[in-house]
Design an enzyme around this catalytic site. Structure first.
Site, short mmCIF file in Angstrom:
data_model
loop_
_atom_site.label_atom_id
_atom_site.label_comp_id
_atom_site.label_asym_id
_atom_site.label_seq_id
_atom_site.Cartn_x
_atom_site.Cartn_y
_atom_site.Cartn_z
CG HIS A 96 37.71 33.97 51.42
ND1 HIS A 96 36.89 33.08 51.70
CD2 HIS A 96 39.08 33.38 50.96
CE1 HIS A 96 37.27 31.99 51.37
NE2 HIS A 96 38.33 32.21 50.81
CG HIS A 97 41.27 38.65 50.62
ND1 HIS A 97 41.02 39.46 49.49
CD2 HIS A 97 41.58 37.60 50.16
CE1 HIS A 97 41.08 38.56 48.54
NE2 HIS A 97 41.47 37.36 48.68
CE LYS A 99 36.48 34.00 47.74
NZ LYS A 99 37.24 33.66 46.47
N1 LIG Z 1 41.48 27.38 44.03
C1 LIG Z 1 42.02 27.98 44.94
O1 LIG Z 1 42.73 27.22 45.79
C2 LIG Z 1 42.02 29.41 45.30
C3 LIG Z 1 42.76 30.13 46.19
C4 LIG Z 1 42.97 31.45 46.47
C5 LIG Z 1 42.25 32.21 45.34
N2 LIG Z 1 41.40 31.70 44.56
C6 LIG Z 1 40.70 32.34 43.35
O2 LIG Z 1 41.90 32.63 42.47
C7 LIG Z 1 41.50 34.08 41.69
C8 LIG Z 1 42.57 35.14 42.06
O3 LIG Z 1 42.69 35.46 43.34
P1 LIG Z 1 43.68 36.29 43.88
O4 LIG Z 1 43.37 36.62 45.19
O5 LIG Z 1 45.07 36.25 43.10
O6 LIG Z 1 42.98 37.76 42.92
P2 LIG Z 1 43.71 39.07 42.56
O7 LIG Z 1 44.69 39.36 43.42
O8 LIG Z 1 42.55 40.20 42.40
O9 LIG Z 1 44.27 38.80 41.14
C9 LIG Z 1 43.29 38.49 39.93
C10 LIG Z 1 44.52 38.72 38.77
O10 LIG Z 1 43.73 38.27 37.57
C11 LIG Z 1 43.82 39.37 36.57
N3 LIG Z 1 42.72 39.38 35.74
C12 LIG Z 1 41.58 39.93 35.92
N4 LIG Z 1 40.93 40.17 35.08
C13 LIG Z 1 41.64 39.51 34.08
C14 LIG Z 1 41.34 39.39 32.55
N5 LIG Z 1 39.97 39.73 31.99
N6 LIG Z 1 42.24 38.62 31.95
C15 LIG Z 1 43.46 38.21 32.69
N7 LIG Z 1 43.71 38.52 33.73
C16 LIG Z 1 42.76 39.32 34.43
C17 LIG Z 1 44.47 40.43 37.27
O11 LIG Z 1 44.90 41.46 36.51
P3 LIG Z 1 45.32 43.05 37.21
O12 LIG Z 1 46.24 42.88 38.30
O13 LIG Z 1 46.15 43.48 35.97
O14 LIG Z 1 43.96 43.59 37.21
C18 LIG Z 1 45.18 40.07 38.58
O15 LIG Z 1 46.38 39.76 38.00
C19 LIG Z 1 39.98 34.38 42.58
O16 LIG Z 1 38.92 33.83 41.67
C20 LIG Z 1 40.21 33.72 43.80
O17 LIG Z 1 38.81 33.31 44.28
C21 LIG Z 1 41.34 30.34 44.43
#
Ligand SMILES: NC(=O)c1ccc[n+]([C@@H]2O[C@H](COP(=O)([O-])OP(=O)(O)OC[C@H]3O[C@@H](n4cnc5c(N)ncnc54)[C@H](OP(=O)(O)O)[C@@H]3O)[C@@H](O)[C@H]2O)c1
Length: 243
Positions: free
Chosen positions: A154-155, A158
């Site tokens: 992954h990137h 992560k």
């Molecule tokens: N299940 C699946 O198919 C799948 C696929 C891809 C990713 N994922 C998972 O999805 C999650 C997000 O991935 P991503 O790549 O989008 O991550 P990301 O780019 O780091 O985005 C995370 C987001 O969550 C917000 N956040 C962090 N802490 C928070 C809190 N306490 N309350 C509310 N919002 C909060 C962040 O806000 P700020 O920007 O304001 O900091 C940001 O908007 C990860 O756990 C990843 O492993 C799952």
């Protein structure tokens, strides 16, 4: 469930949690292309503009000020997960979550939430990974005693490792008697790659899934949200919500 009374008939009102993130941005863009879904609130840790493309923005600290919604879609981080789960229970709304790296207490809370709201959590919302999982199950069953390795990439931003998907695939293999080992690579902008390798003396099988675009996860989560509405309380699997 709440009565879905204030949204247009047939339109599911969504709260997107983690809206500033990579997944959140894909969810907002793709939800906007569907007539059956309306994003009524976008929540992130921090907020700049109060309204973007007609969607009201809320900081995580303002979560309780969000308007009524039918389903929350959560792709945030583990420290944000519990508050959106609590809000869904309080409001009687459904929850679709793809946030990975949850601890045991949070996983138990999902099971408990299923007594009052419909909820789905999946480590991977892509159709291809659902097929990979069934292939892994079949291979593990047919190949007792073979080495089993789950290798994921992954990137570099992560947070959790091994990925939630790697752990799910390993659990599926383990349920068939395999003893999975895990390797994680964090590099560049890799969206997500999973290889499950079965090795014996003189031969090797590699089952590989490569995601090149995170829209596949966002589409799967939006589909799950649309299909979750109106269901009784319970913990649903992705397979329950796919035609
Ligand atoms: N299940 C699946 O198919 C799948 C696929 C891809 C990713 N994922 C998972 O999805 C999650 C997000 O991935 P991503 O790549 O989008 O991550 P990301 O780019 O780091 O985005 C995370 C987001 O969550 C917000 N956040 C962090 N802490 C928070 C809190 N306490 N309350 C509310 N919002 C909060 C962040 O806000 P700020 O920007 O304001 O900091 C940001 O908007 C990860 O756990 C990843 O492993 C799952």
């Amino acid at each position: 469930m709440n009565a879905y009374s204030s949204g247009p008939i047939g339109v599911t009102r969504l709260l997107v949690h983690g809206a500033n993130g990579r997944m959140g941005q894909a969810l907002l863009r793709l939800a906007g292309t569907r007539g059956d879904l309306q994003v009524v609130a976008a929540v992130a840790r921090t907020v700049g503009q109060r309204v973007i493309d007609g969607v009201p923005q809320y900081a995580a600290t303002e979560l309780h000020a969000a308007p009524e919604f039918d389903v929350a879609i959560d792709f945030s981080l583990p420290d944000g997960f519990s508050s959106v789960l609590a809000l869904c229970i309080e409001r009687g709304s459904g929850l679709v979550s793809g946030t990975t790296g949850l601890d045991d207490r949070q996983k138990t809370a999902i099971s408990a939430a299923g007594r009052s709201i419909p909820v789905v959590w999946a480590s991977n919302f892509s159709l291809g990974v659902a097929v990979l999982a069934s292939l892994v199950e079949r291979a593990a069953r047919a190949l007792p005693g073979w080495d089993c390795d789950v290798i994921e990439a992954h990137h570099s931003r992560k947070v959790d490792a091994p990925s939630g998907t790697a752990l799910t695939l390993g659990d599926i293999a383990a349920a068939q008697g395999a003893q999975p080992r895990y390797e994680s690579i964090r590099a560049g902008d890799i969206v997500g790659e999973h290889t499950v390798q079965f090795t014996s003396d003189g031969e090797r099988i590699e089952l590989v899934h490569r995601a090149t675009n995170r829209d596949i996860f966002a589409r799967g989560a939006l589909h799950a949200a649309a299909r979750l509405v109106g269901r009784p309380a319970g913990v649903y699997g992705l397979s329950d919500l796919i035609d």
